[in-house]
Structure formats: structure tokens, C-alpha cells
Design an enzyme around this catalytic site. Structure first.
Site, mmCIF file in Angstrom:
data_model
loop_
_atom_site.group_PDB
_atom_site.id
_atom_site.type_symbol
_atom_site.label_atom_id
_atom_site.label_comp_id
_atom_site.label_asym_id
_atom_site.label_seq_id
_atom_site.Cartn_x
_atom_site.Cartn_y
_atom_site.Cartn_z
ATOM 1 N N LYS A 116 91.249 63.283 -33.392
ATOM 2 C CA LYS A 116 90.893 64.696 -33.300
ATOM 3 C C LYS A 116 89.680 64.846 -32.379
ATOM 4 C CE LYS A 116 89.937 68.645 -36.352
ATOM 5 N NZ LYS A 116 89.649 69.047 -37.746
ATOM 6 N N HIS A 118 87.923 67.710 -31.859
ATOM 7 C CA HIS A 118 87.059 68.831 -32.196
ATOM 8 C C HIS A 118 86.708 68.752 -33.681
ATOM 9 C CE1 HIS A 118 91.137 70.171 -33.142
ATOM 10 N NE2 HIS A 118 90.596 70.946 -34.063
#
Length: 237
Positions: A116, A118
């Protein structure tokens, strides 16, 4: 269903697997192209009562190992994405129910297939792995590829893999490099993982458990076909 050879929790798990259609008998082509007389799909434990059955079986297997002469000490239960994510989380919950004095603060983690970029970011969801002893929980070991990937990710995060627990050990050898010749001695995928990483690999059930636990309870022909398959593809380890 009752059995004089299996622990009660194994019998209950076996019954739940049959009742829920997770364990089936017939003719099934595996990834290895072998034709198996039985098929086990832990992804079918998606109903509440079935998820409770498998998490209970995982937890009781862990407790049984803990109380054995070779106890397993770990801090985190890790479920490789995707199928093992609910297996690991529900197992932690069940451990806390069955033995709160030891497992009330037990943690879980699982990986993302893609990191991921963010928010909190990273490849791991759940408890941080750095410096922690990790038990991997998953459904089965086929070739061992997915377990090696999970071990690699855990080590990248600074975790220490101390063992692997699967739902079923098929007890069958890997295909030979020169073709799947039943006469060629070959180790099992589980045996190779034990040897390669020097860690214990446990299973709730083995093929032997299925055969012995179901004698006289399913069609004799299904038992005989499993016995023949066991002889034909028995691992050398």
C-alpha cells in the site's frame, strides 16, 4: 461420528468438513495433474459454524502442541493472503477463548499482495513482525511455493518463523523432475519445508487420519481408492 484413533476435536473437524462439503470424495484433478479420490477446499469454510469449526481445530492443535514434549513458543499468528487471512484471525480469537491466561493478548498479522502506497503503507496488516516469533497458519501445502513466499516476507519485516500449521497434510510426494512417475522416491512438500527451514510443520488432519477416521462411515470404495492413492503417491520422508 466417533473414532477410537482420533482425538475428539479431530473427529469433530472431520465431521464438519464432510457436512459442509469442504471434504469431498470422487475424482478430482489437482494442480499436479494427479487424479485424486478426495478433495479438500478450506476456502469453503465461509459459513459461521464452519469457520468456528476450523478455527477451533487450529486452536486445539496449537494447544496440543504446546502441551507436548516439543512446545511451540510464538507471539503472532500469520495468515498469508488471501485464503488464510480469516483462518489466522479466527484462530487467534478461538485461542483467547480456549486459553485466555496464555492467549488473551495473542496477535495476528497478514500480508497484502501489493504494498500500500498511502495511509499507513507497507505490505503487512496487523501486528508488526520485527523481532517477533511467528506461526504461519494456512490451509494446505501443495508445492510449498506460497509458504516460502510468506517466510520471505516475514523475514523481510524482521520476524522469525517458528512453525507452520496447516489444516491438511496430504502426505504425498512432490512430482519427480523427470515426470510424475509413481515409482520414483520423492519427498513431500511439507518434508522439504521442514528440511529447508529447520522448522516444524503441523497439520490438523493427515490423509491417514481421514482414512482411519472414516472407515465404516463412508462408502468402502472411497476408502479403498484413498488407500490406493496413498500407496501410489506416498512421500519418501
Amino acid at each position: 461420528m466417533s473414532s477410537t484413533t482420533l482425538a475428539p476435536y479431530k473427529v469433530e473437524f472431520l465431521q464438519a468438513a464432510i457436512n459442509g462439503g469442504v471434504l469431498k470424495f470422487g475424482s478430482f484433478e489437482l494442480k499436479s495433474k494427479r487424479i485424486s479420490p478426495y478433495f479438500f477446499n478450506a476456502g469453503d469454510f465461509y459459513r459461521a459454524d464452519l469457520l468456528r469449526a476450523i478455527s477451533t481445530a487450529y486452536a486445539k492443535t496449537i494447544i496440543e502442541v504446546e502441551e507436548s514434549s516439543s512446545p511451540l513458543d510464538f507471539d503472532i499468528v500469520f495468515g498469508p493472503a488471501y485464503k488464510a487471512i480469516p483462518l489466522s484471525t479466527s484462530t487467534v480469537d478461538k485461542l483467547a477463548d480456549l486459553k485466555p491466561e496464555k492467549y488473551e493478548k495473542m496477535c495476528y498479522s497478514f500480508d497484502r499482495k501489493e504494498a500500500k502506497d498511502h495511509g499507513e503503507g507497507g505490505k503487512i496488516v496487523g501486528a508488526p513482525l520485527k523481532g517477533k516469533r511467528v506461526l504461519i497458519v494456512d490451509d494446505v501445502v501443495t508445492a510449498g511455493t506460497a509458504k516460502r513466499e510468506a517466510i520471505g516476507k516475514i523475514r523481510q519485516e524482521g520476524g522469525i518463523v517458528v512453525g507452520i500449521l496447516v489444516a491438511l497434510d496430504r502426505m504425498e510426494k512432490l512430482p519427480a523432475p523427470n515426470g510424475d512417475d509413481p515409482s520414483t522416491p520423492m519427498p513431500s512438500a511439507i518434508g522439504e519445508l521442514r528440511k529447508e527451514y529447520g522448522i516444524p510443520v503441523f497439520a490438523i488432519l493427515t490423509l491417514n487420519d481421514i482414512i482411519e477416521g472414516l472407515k465404516g462411515k463412508i462408502a468402502k470404495e472411497d476408502i479403498e481408492r484413498m488407500e490406493e492413492y496413498r500407496v501410489k503417491y506416498a512421500a519418501s520422508d
